[in-house]
Structure formats: C-alpha cells, structure tokens
Design a protein around this motif. Sequence first.
Motif, PDB file in Angstrom:
ATOM      1  N   GLU A  20      29.728  68.118 -14.769  1.00 37.22           N
ATOM      2  CA  GLU A  20      29.248  67.832 -16.120  1.00 37.22           C
ATOM      3  C   GLU A  20      28.123  68.784 -16.513  1.00 37.22           C
ATOM      4  OE1 GLU A  20      28.117  63.771 -16.423  1.00 37.22           O
ATOM      5  OE2 GLU A  20      30.122  62.983 -15.988  1.00 37.22           O
ATOM      6  N   MET A  21      27.232  69.078 -15.566  1.00 38.64           N
ATOM      7  CA  MET A  21      26.129  69.992 -15.856  1.00 38.64           C
ATOM      8  C   MET A  21      26.646  71.397 -16.142  1.00 38.64           C
ATOM      9  SD  MET A  21      23.271  68.752 -13.061  1.00 38.64           S
ATOM     10  CE  MET A  21      22.158  70.085 -13.526  1.00 38.64           C
ATOM     11  N   ARG A  22      27.656  71.836 -15.361  1.00 34.96           N
ATOM     12  CA  ARG A  22      28.226  73.162 -15.609  1.00 34.96           C
ATOM     13  C   ARG A  22      28.903  73.215 -16.970  1.00 34.96           C
ATOM     14  NH1 ARG A  22      30.406  73.010 -10.316  1.00 34.96           N
ATOM     15  NH2 ARG A  22      32.500  72.861 -11.207  1.00 34.96           N
ATOM     16  N   ALA A  23      29.627  72.143 -17.333  1.00 34.29           N
ATOM     17  CA  ALA A  23      30.298  72.097 -18.633  1.00 34.29           C
ATOM     18  C   ALA A  23      29.284  72.157 -19.771  1.00 34.29           C
ATOM     19  CB  ALA A  23      31.155  70.838 -18.743  1.00 34.29           C
ATOM     20  N   SER A  24      28.171  71.446 -19.613  1.00 30.92           N
ATOM     21  CA  SER A  24      27.133  71.462 -20.637  1.00 30.92           C
ATOM     22  C   SER A  24      26.504  72.850 -20.761  1.00 30.92           C
ATOM     23  CB  SER A  24      26.054  70.429 -20.306  1.00 30.92           C
ATOM     24  OG  SER A  24      25.001  70.465 -21.249  1.00 30.92           O
ATOM     25  N   ARG A  25      26.238  73.483 -19.603  1.00 34.00           N
ATOM     26  CA  ARG A  25      25.670  74.827 -19.622  1.00 34.00           C
ATOM     27  C   ARG A  25      26.650  75.820 -20.228  1.00 34.00           C
ATOM     28  NH1 ARG A  25      23.147  74.995 -13.479  1.00 34.00           N
ATOM     29  NH2 ARG A  25      21.276  73.732 -13.891  1.00 34.00           N
ATOM     30  N   LEU A  26      27.943  75.650 -19.902  1.00 36.01           N
ATOM     31  CA  LEU A  26      28.967  76.540 -20.437  1.00 36.01           C
ATOM     32  C   LEU A  26      29.011  76.429 -21.957  1.00 36.01           C
ATOM     33  CD1 LEU A  26      31.375  78.470 -20.005  1.00 36.01           C
ATOM     34  CD2 LEU A  26      32.837  76.440 -19.820  1.00 36.01           C
ATOM     35  N   ASN A  57      38.134  73.645 -27.758  1.00 35.87           N
ATOM     36  CA  ASN A  57      38.230  72.987 -26.448  1.00 35.87           C
ATOM     37  C   ASN A  57      37.679  73.884 -25.347  1.00 35.87           C
ATOM     38  OD1 ASN A  57      39.372  70.599 -27.397  1.00 35.87           O
ATOM     39  ND2 ASN A  57      41.451  71.400 -27.287  1.00 35.87           N
ATOM     40  N   TRP A  58      37.949  75.184 -25.452  1.00 38.89           N
ATOM     41  CA  TRP A  58      37.400  76.112 -24.464  1.00 38.89           C
ATOM     42  C   TRP A  58      35.881  76.035 -24.464  1.00 38.89           C
ATOM     43  CZ3 TRP A  58      39.943  81.515 -23.600  1.00 38.89           C
ATOM     44  CH2 TRP A  58      41.317  81.363 -23.359  1.00 38.89           C
ATOM     45  N   GLU A  59      35.307  76.069 -25.664  1.00 36.74           N
ATOM     46  CA  GLU A  59      33.847  76.085 -25.767  1.00 36.74           C
ATOM     47  C   GLU A  59      33.239  74.792 -25.242  1.00 36.74           C
ATOM     48  OE1 GLU A  59      30.933  76.417 -29.517  1.00 36.74           O
ATOM     49  OE2 GLU A  59      31.997  78.302 -29.086  1.00 36.74           O
ATOM     50  N   ARG A  60      33.960  73.690 -25.389  1.00 36.40           N
ATOM     51  CA  ARG A  60      33.464  72.403 -24.879  1.00 36.40           C
ATOM     52  C   ARG A  60      33.805  72.199 -23.402  1.00 36.40           C
ATOM     53  NH1 ARG A  60      35.051  71.100 -30.150  1.00 36.40           N
ATOM     54  NH2 ARG A  60      37.153  70.532 -29.498  1.00 36.40           N
ATOM     55  N   GLY A  61      34.478  73.176 -22.808  1.00 36.36           N
ATOM     56  CA  GLY A  61      34.825  73.071 -21.392  1.00 36.36           C
ATOM     57  C   GLY A  61      36.026  72.197 -21.124  1.00 36.36           C
ATOM     58  N   TYR A  91      29.267  79.179 -14.584  1.00 37.62           N
ATOM     59  CA  TYR A  91      29.278  77.942 -15.366  1.00 37.62           C
ATOM     60  C   TYR A  91      30.670  77.322 -15.414  1.00 37.62           C
ATOM     61  CZ  TYR A  91      24.652  79.330 -17.115  1.00 37.62           C
ATOM     62  OH  TYR A  91      23.345  79.694 -17.220  1.00 37.62           O
ATOM     63  N   ALA A  92      31.706  78.159 -15.492  1.00 39.96           N
ATOM     64  CA  ALA A  92      33.062  77.645 -15.677  1.00 39.96           C
ATOM     65  C   ALA A  92      33.704  77.199 -14.370  1.00 39.96           C
ATOM     66  CB  ALA A  92      33.931  78.701 -16.357  1.00 39.96           C
ATOM     67  N   VAL A  93      33.574  78.007 -13.324  1.00 43.19           N
ATOM     68  CA  VAL A  93      34.295  77.709 -12.078  1.00 43.19           C
ATOM     69  C   VAL A  93      33.391  77.677 -10.855  1.00 43.19           C
ATOM     70  CG1 VAL A  93      36.518  78.538 -12.917  1.00 43.19           C
ATOM     71  CG2 VAL A  93      34.926  80.157 -11.847  1.00 43.19           C
ATOM     72  N   GLY A  94      32.092  77.831 -11.064  1.00 42.65           N
ATOM     73  CA  GLY A  94      31.161  77.707  -9.955  1.00 42.65           C
ATOM     74  C   GLY A  94      31.191  78.834  -8.953  1.00 42.65           C
ATOM     75  N   ARG A  95      31.654  80.005  -9.350  1.00 41.87           N
ATOM     76  CA  ARG A  95      31.674  81.165  -8.453  1.00 41.87           C
ATOM     77  C   ARG A  95      31.546  82.431  -9.280  1.00 41.87           C
ATOM     78  NH1 ARG A  95      36.371  83.779  -9.285  1.00 41.87           N
ATOM     79  NH2 ARG A  95      38.226  82.558  -9.843  1.00 41.87           N
TER      80      ARG A  95
END
Length: 308
Positions: A20-26, A57-61, A91-95
């Motif tokens: 959720e945090m990554r999605a918010s940051r993204l 939808n992309w922008e909202r993750g 932010y999107a995939v953690g890598r």
Amino acid sequence: MNTSVHVQSSRANTEDLAAEMRASRLQCFLKGRRDHLALSQEDVAERLEISARAYGNWERGRVHQWTDEKLYALAEALAMTEYQTTRLFLYAVGRAPQPELRAMFRRAESPEGEDPYSSAFLGDYTVMMDKLSLPTFVIDQRWDVKRANKAYRDLFRKVRPHPTATPSTNFLRFGLFHPDAPTVLVDHRNWQLAMLAQLSSSLEQHGQDTKLQAIRRDVYLHPALRDAYLNDMPDWVLGCGADLVHHEDAVRELRHPDPHIDLQGCRLVEETPRPLQALGLMRLTLVLVEPDVGNMPERFGSHNHHAA
C-alpha cells in the motif's frame, strides 16, 4: 501452532502495508512528474496508446501485473531520467530496473543506434519542447511522430481516434487520410498536395522503406488521392517548386481548436540539432502567424474533383 499462524498473519499484514505504501508513493510520483510536464492523464494515455481510463488505473497503481515493458513505456512517456526510472521501478515492483531487459526493450522500440546517452538526450529534449509555445514535433524518415510537445497535442486535441492516421502517430497519414484533418488543416486540398509531394520526395530518398510504400499503396487505393498524386501533384510542384518541408516561405492555413486563436497562417519550419540528425530524426515546428490573404497560397481550385 497458534504462534506460527500469528507470525504468518503478521508477516502478511506487513507485506500488505508495504504494498500500500509503494502504491501511494507511486501515485504521488507519477502525478508529480505529470504535473511537472504540464500533462493531463489524457496526454500521457495518448503517448502510451492506451485509454485515459487505463492510464488512470496505472497512476493509481491498479495494475494486475507491472511488466518491465509497461514500466519502461511509462518512463518514456513521462520523459524520465535514469534516476527517476529507478524510483519508478522501486515504487511499482520493489526492485531496480534490469539493464539487460531495458537494452532489449530499447532495441525493439527506439530508433536504430540509440544508446543510453541518446535516450537521455531525447528525454531532455522532450521536456524542452514542452516548454515551447509553438506546436513542434520530431519525426523519422517515415514521418512517424516520435516526440511532440503540449502545443502540438493541444492543436489536435479534438481530432477523433483513427486506426492508422492520428496526428500522434504519422503526420502524413493524418493529413492525407483522417476525416478530421480538414477541420484543422484549412484549405485541405493544398495541404494534401504538399503532403503528396513530400511522400514522393521521401520515396525518392528511401524507396525501400516499407512504411512509405504502404502510404503510397493506400494513396493508390483512394481514387481521388491517386488522381491527385499522379496528375495534380506534379503540376502543383512545378508552381510551388518544393515539398512540404523545404518550402518554408509557403504560408498555409490551419484552424486552432481554441477560439481565441482560431484561424492562423502556418509556416512549417525545420530546425534539427545534430544529435537528432544522428538518430535519423527531424524536428518540425508549425510557426503560427496572423493570416494574411496576400501571403496565402493560391487556391488549387481549377479542378472539380477533390482529394478529401
């Protein structure tokens, strides 16, 4: 047993919270980058060739699966630097990005010979173009539009979608085949003759290019355009003496969708820096001037048929 279940549940909650945090940051990152470039969601969606709803939808993750191809396309659409692209992946995939995959993607999607320096240059060049008030765009030898600024997109914002002839994909195809072209390109007949002359000139230089051959083939399938290409265009060239690009004294007309701008004279000017030339690209600017009837080209009205 209960302790094990509790640990697993706690770990799952932690992973969900991290996602959720990554999605918010993204979301903040993408919106911030888009706002910095003064782009709407519709503008970015057009660059990605997806719907505005899909990009939202992309922008909202809200993506079922982020692939490297999607992320690199997103980085390209938002003219991201290497550092920004790395943040996007984190932010999107953690890598971090995988360089070998990016190299494969660039070879498939980018102009021939493009390297990391060239890619960075094109990203910076796109940012620079977006700051210009005049419509300007970058094309390859096929007239495929590789980059376009906000003023260019604004000029054609009311043009409806089309399978092959949108102004964001190929400028020649748009002017020749799109049913909405006459609403922007005033005196459409004159624009079409100039574009047919440009097609002929481009084929003289790049006769083996399959995309240019495909445009000519589609011209031949259109009776009025075929007649104009074979009969009217050669006579028109004798009078004007140049093609669409290299006759910069020619002032044509266009109608801007903004009623405060409306009818304008238009001179097409080429101004290509060496790094673009090295990539086989050319930058064109639509210089808008107050319409002056005395400077407008004579209407090509001696024929009863039209190439609309």
